[in-house]
Design a protein around this motif. Structure first.
Motif, short mmCIF file in Angstrom:
data_model
loop_
_atom_site.label_atom_id
_atom_site.label_comp_id
_atom_site.label_asym_id
_atom_site.label_seq_id
_atom_site.Cartn_x
_atom_site.Cartn_y
_atom_site.Cartn_z
N GLY A 1 -79.90 -18.90 19.89
CA GLY A 1 -78.68 -19.49 20.43
C GLY A 1 -78.64 -21.00 20.47
O GLY A 1 -77.83 -21.58 21.19
N ARG A 2 -79.51 -21.66 19.73
CA ARG A 2 -79.51 -23.12 19.61
C ARG A 2 -79.67 -23.84 20.94
O ARG A 2 -79.10 -24.90 21.16
CB ARG A 2 -78.25 -23.61 18.90
N MET A 3 -80.44 -23.24 21.83
CA MET A 3 -80.70 -23.85 23.13
C MET A 3 -81.73 -24.97 22.96
O MET A 3 -82.72 -24.81 22.27
CB MET A 3 -81.24 -22.81 24.12
N GLN A 4 -81.48 -26.10 23.59
CA GLN A 4 -82.37 -27.25 23.51
C GLN A 4 -83.52 -27.11 24.50
O GLN A 4 -83.43 -26.39 25.48
CB GLN A 4 -81.60 -28.54 23.81
N GLY A 5 -84.63 -27.81 24.22
CA GLY A 5 -85.67 -27.95 25.22
C GLY A 5 -86.99 -27.25 24.94
O GLY A 5 -87.89 -27.37 25.74
N ASP A 6 -87.14 -26.52 23.84
CA ASP A 6 -88.40 -25.82 23.62
C ASP A 6 -88.86 -25.89 22.16
O ASP A 6 -89.26 -24.89 21.58
CB ASP A 6 -88.24 -24.36 24.04
N PRO A 7 -88.85 -27.07 21.53
CA PRO A 7 -89.20 -27.15 20.12
C PRO A 7 -90.67 -26.80 19.83
O PRO A 7 -90.98 -26.26 18.77
CB PRO A 7 -88.89 -28.60 19.75
N GLU A 8 -91.56 -27.09 20.78
CA GLU A 8 -92.98 -26.77 20.56
C GLU A 8 -93.20 -25.26 20.47
O GLU A 8 -93.96 -24.78 19.65
CB GLU A 8 -93.86 -27.36 21.67
N ARG A 9 -92.51 -24.52 21.33
CA ARG A 9 -92.64 -23.06 21.30
C ARG A 9 -92.10 -22.52 19.98
O ARG A 9 -92.70 -21.65 19.37
CB ARG A 9 -91.92 -22.40 22.48
N HIS A 10 -90.97 -23.05 19.54
CA HIS A 10 -90.41 -22.61 18.26
C HIS A 10 -91.38 -22.92 17.11
O HIS A 10 -91.58 -22.08 16.23
CB HIS A 10 -89.06 -23.29 18.00
N TRP A 11 -91.98 -24.09 17.14
CA TRP A 11 -92.93 -24.48 16.09
C TRP A 11 -94.14 -23.53 16.10
O TRP A 11 -94.53 -23.00 15.07
CB TRP A 11 -93.39 -25.92 16.28
N HIS A 12 -94.71 -23.28 17.28
CA HIS A 12 -95.89 -22.42 17.37
C HIS A 12 -95.57 -20.98 16.98
O HIS A 12 -96.37 -20.32 16.32
CB HIS A 12 -96.51 -22.48 18.77
N GLN A 13 -94.40 -20.50 17.37
CA GLN A 13 -94.00 -19.15 16.99
C GLN A 13 -93.82 -19.06 15.47
O GLN A 13 -94.27 -18.11 14.84
CB GLN A 13 -92.70 -18.74 17.70
N ALA A 14 -93.18 -20.08 14.91
CA ALA A 14 -92.98 -20.11 13.45
C ALA A 14 -94.32 -20.16 12.72
O ALA A 14 -94.53 -19.46 11.73
CB ALA A 14 -92.12 -21.31 13.07
N GLU A 15 -95.22 -20.98 13.22
CA GLU A 15 -96.55 -21.11 12.62
C GLU A 15 -97.28 -19.77 12.64
O GLU A 15 -97.86 -19.35 11.64
CB GLU A 15 -97.33 -22.17 13.41
N ALA A 16 -97.22 -19.08 13.78
CA ALA A 16 -97.88 -17.77 13.89
C ALA A 16 -97.26 -16.76 12.94
O ALA A 16 -97.98 -15.99 12.30
CB ALA A 16 -97.80 -17.27 15.33
N GLU A 17 -95.94 -16.76 12.83
CA GLU A 17 -95.26 -15.82 11.93
C GLU A 17 -95.63 -16.08 10.48
O GLU A 17 -95.93 -15.15 9.72
CB GLU A 17 -93.74 -15.91 12.10
N ILE A 18 -95.64 -17.35 10.08
CA ILE A 18 -95.99 -17.70 8.70
C ILE A 18 -97.43 -17.31 8.40
O ILE A 18 -97.73 -16.73 7.34
CB ILE A 18 -95.78 -19.22 8.46
N ALA B 1 -89.03 -22.43 12.20
CA ALA B 1 -88.76 -22.86 13.58
C ALA B 1 -87.27 -23.08 13.79
O ALA B 1 -86.71 -22.71 14.82
CB ALA B 1 -89.55 -24.13 13.90
N TYR B 2 -86.61 -23.65 12.79
CA TYR B 2 -85.16 -23.85 12.86
C TYR B 2 -84.44 -22.50 12.93
O TYR B 2 -83.51 -22.33 13.72
CB TYR B 2 -84.70 -24.66 11.65
N GLN B 3 -84.89 -21.54 12.13
CA GLN B 3 -84.28 -20.20 12.15
C GLN B 3 -84.46 -19.54 13.51
O GLN B 3 -83.54 -18.90 14.02
CB GLN B 3 -84.88 -19.32 11.06
N ILE B 4 -85.63 -19.71 14.11
CA ILE B 4 -85.88 -19.15 15.44
C ILE B 4 -84.94 -19.81 16.45
O ILE B 4 -84.34 -19.14 17.29
CB ILE B 4 -87.36 -19.35 15.84
N TRP B 5 -84.82 -21.13 16.37
CA TRP B 5 -83.93 -21.86 17.27
C TRP B 5 -82.50 -21.37 17.14
O TRP B 5 -81.82 -21.12 18.13
CB TRP B 5 -84.03 -23.36 16.96
N GLU B 6 -82.04 -21.17 15.90
CA GLU B 6 -80.69 -20.65 15.69
C GLU B 6 -80.55 -19.24 16.24
O GLU B 6 -79.56 -18.90 16.88
CB GLU B 6 -80.35 -20.65 14.20
N ARG B 7 -81.53 -18.40 15.96
CA ARG B 7 -81.51 -17.00 16.40
C ARG B 7 -81.45 -16.90 17.92
O ARG B 7 -80.85 -15.99 18.46
CB ARG B 7 -82.75 -16.30 15.84
#
Length: 113
Positions: free
Chosen positions: A21-38, A13-19
């Motif tokens: 552009g480190r924009m704030q405000g959507d940590p749940e989406r990053h978590w769910h996307q990371a979970e699906a990828e894993i 999720a952190y890698q997705i956030w960095e990729r």
């Protein structure tokens, strides 16, 4: 959920956030996307040889989804192929790619019986 899995998802999720552009405000989406990828990575073969020699359990939803993603066919088409062709991974992969290449929506059309 295991601690190891949580750690891997958190790191992804952190890698997705960095990729993105480190924009704030959507940590749940990053978590769910990371979970699906894993989860998807866990369902995919590790090497090309694994794809050729492994067996698929057609009842495994992640395998159906992984086949659909790898080959560009629908989940329903992937399930039908797995049900029809059984555990022969090479035959399933070949049929799925053939189905996609021919643009057919019926997985029985044009396949050897």
């Amino acid at each position: 959920m295991s601690d190891d899995r949580d750690d891997r998802i958190r790191e992804r999720a952190y890698q997705i956030w960095e990729r993105e552009g480190r924009m704030q405000g959507d940590p749940e989406r990053h978590w769910h996307q990371a979970e699906a990828e894993i989860d998807l990575e866990g369902a995919l073969p590790l090497t090309a040889d694994d794809a050729q020699t492994g067996e698929i359990a057609s009842s495994d939803v992640l395998e159906v989804e992984a086949l659909a993603v790898r080959t560009g066919i629908s989940g329903d088409e992937a399930q039908e192929l797995l049900d029809r062709l059984g555990n022969d991974r090479a035959a399933v992969e070949q049929a799925a790619r053939s189905l996609k290449a021919k643009g057919r929506r019926n997985p029985d059309e044009g396949l050897a019986k």
